[in-house]
Each structure stands twice: as C-alpha cells, then as structure tokens.
Design an enzyme around this catalytic site. Sequence first.
Site, PDB file in Angstrom:
ATOM      1  N   HIS A  11       0.837  -1.200   0.000  1.00 45.43           N
ATOM      2  CA  HIS A  11       0.000   0.000   0.000  1.00 45.43           C
ATOM      3  C   HIS A  11       0.877   1.259   0.000  1.00 45.43           C
ATOM      4  O   HIS A  11       2.015   1.214  -0.423  1.00 45.43           O
ATOM      5  CB  HIS A  11      -0.988  -0.035   1.154  1.00 45.43           C
ATOM      6  CG  HIS A  11      -1.782  -1.300   1.199  1.00 45.43           C
ATOM      7  ND1 HIS A  11      -2.812  -1.577   0.326  1.00 45.43           N
ATOM      8  CD2 HIS A  11      -1.659  -2.417   1.982  1.00 45.43           C
ATOM      9  CE1 HIS A  11      -3.315  -2.777   0.572  1.00 45.43           C
ATOM     10  NE2 HIS A  11      -2.630  -3.318   1.573  1.00 45.43           N
ATOM     11  N   HIS A  78       2.745  -6.876   4.699  1.00 43.92           N
ATOM     12  CA  HIS A  78       1.364  -6.439   4.871  1.00 43.92           C
ATOM     13  C   HIS A  78       0.915  -6.727   6.306  1.00 43.92           C
ATOM     14  O   HIS A  78       1.583  -7.443   7.047  1.00 43.92           O
ATOM     15  CB  HIS A  78       0.442  -7.167   3.892  1.00 43.92           C
ATOM     16  CG  HIS A  78       0.563  -6.692   2.477  1.00 43.92           C
ATOM     17  ND1 HIS A  78      -0.342  -5.853   1.893  1.00 43.92           N
ATOM     18  CD2 HIS A  78       1.511  -6.937   1.533  1.00 43.92           C
ATOM     19  CE1 HIS A  78       0.029  -5.604   0.645  1.00 43.92           C
ATOM     20  NE2 HIS A  78       1.154  -6.254   0.404  1.00 43.92           N
ATOM     21  N   GLU A 143       2.049 -11.522   6.023  1.00 44.53           N
ATOM     22  CA  GLU A 143       0.969 -10.865   6.768  1.00 44.53           C
ATOM     23  C   GLU A 143       1.355 -10.898   8.247  1.00 44.53           C
ATOM     24  O   GLU A 143       1.197 -11.909   8.924  1.00 44.53           O
ATOM     25  CB  GLU A 143      -0.358 -11.590   6.550  1.00 44.53           C
ATOM     26  CG  GLU A 143      -0.865 -11.583   5.115  1.00 44.53           C
ATOM     27  CD  GLU A 143      -1.668 -10.335   4.778  1.00 44.53           C
ATOM     28  OE1 GLU A 143      -1.589  -9.338   5.532  1.00 44.53           O
ATOM     29  OE2 GLU A 143      -2.368 -10.355   3.749  1.00 44.53           O
TER      30      GLU A 143
END
Length: 254
Positions: A11, A78, A143
Amino acid sequence: MPYSIMLDAGHGGADPGAVYEGRQEKDDNLKLAMAVGKILADNGIDVLYTRTTDVYQTPFEKTRLANQAGVDYFISFHRNSSPQANQYNGVEVLVYDKSGVKYEMAQNIVGALGELGFREIGVKERPGLVVLRRTKMPALLVETGFINSDTDNQLFDDKFQEIAEAIAEAITGTLDEETVESPLYYRVQVGAFRNRENADRLVYQLTDKGFPAFLLYEDGLYKVQVGAFLQLGNAIRMEQRLRDAGYSTVIVTK
C-alpha cells in the site's frame, strides 16, 4: 556474490491499506520493511525497496521494479484484517505455490514469528495475487498479524525489533541452507513457455490429474516440471506415466 532482495511495503500514498482506530497498514508495512532491510543489508544482502516514502504504486508497478532490477527474491510486507475487530489474530505468509525455496523461507518466517508469541496460521497458496504471479523470482507476501487485533498490535509494537530480527534471520537462514551443496535431482519437464499463463494452465491441468507439478522460472522461460527424484529409475517411471497420459516429456537435472 551476495543475494539481492527487493522488499515491498504494501500500500502507500492514497491507499492506506487496512485501517483500525486511526492506525494505517501502509505505515506499519513501511516501518517493518525498512527495519528488516537494514538488518539484511548489515548481513551482506543487497537490499532494494519498492518504496521508502509514503507513495502509491500499483501491484503491477511493484512487480515491474523487481523484474527490471533482476533481484533474487521479492518479499512484500502487509498486515491482515478481518470483518470484525478482534475476530482473528495470527501471522501467515502467502506464496504462489508450495514449492521450492520460497516455500521453505515462508515456513521459516511463520515459525520465527510464532516463537515471539504470534499464532501461526501457516503458509497459503495465492496464485492470483499480482505480486506473486507476475514476479520472475521467488516471491512471498508476509501478513504480520491482524491490524484490527489488539493482541497482534500489542505484539507488533512491543516486540517490533525482535519481529524484524526474526524475519531477517529466517530469510538469511534459508539462504544459508541454499548455499550448501545440494544433491542431484532428476525431474520430468513437461513444457517450457515464455507466457506464464500457458505454464500456469499446464500446472493446474497436471495437478488436477494427480501429478506433483510445479513451475520454475529459468533462462527466460517458465518451465513446468514434475517430481524431484534422487534415483533416475523413479524419474523414468514418472516420465512413462506422463507419456501414457499424452504428454511430451524430457528428463532434466537440478
């Protein structure tokens, strides 16, 4: 010759990623990518980044940067999220498929973070993700806990440096194992393509028929291979099974 790794902070810019009580995923991702990168660089790894500031890049731009740089590995950071706050917690690593060094590295990262107190969700295949599908080198997406889990956020904040060190050590430990001379394996190659979609299609077809197929990018080609045998006779028997099923094959070594 040192390994080269591109680290990607997921992002960024106008895309905050998941958000929880004012906390933005893009910020955690960048902080962790930079911390892991510093440790890797201190250990002799050639580290590149998709971003080092708060900018937005599409997943296609990220993969283009990695492919143009010709790095050995691509790792994207992430934070996970769930529909409801504190619904889930834990760490997982996503890979294109469960084969090769990327799978081993993913398992090592999950295990290292589990030792710090995170729940180990495990390693999962996500062949549809752009950063895993379009990269020409082994790629992982980490993650690091759920951003809307108070438990995971406390671990992320309280043990941040330990987390960065654990991930870096899992990466370097896997690479160290790769440098040890490996035994010779016989594999049955069923196809070699310049277009990855064609290779993917053949892998899916073979796995549906029960063959242990996997994809290898080498010499500018996506190679579809089956099995990894220490004994040539076992490879010959697998080749015969594939030929009986209508496939053209060749035995290769690795």
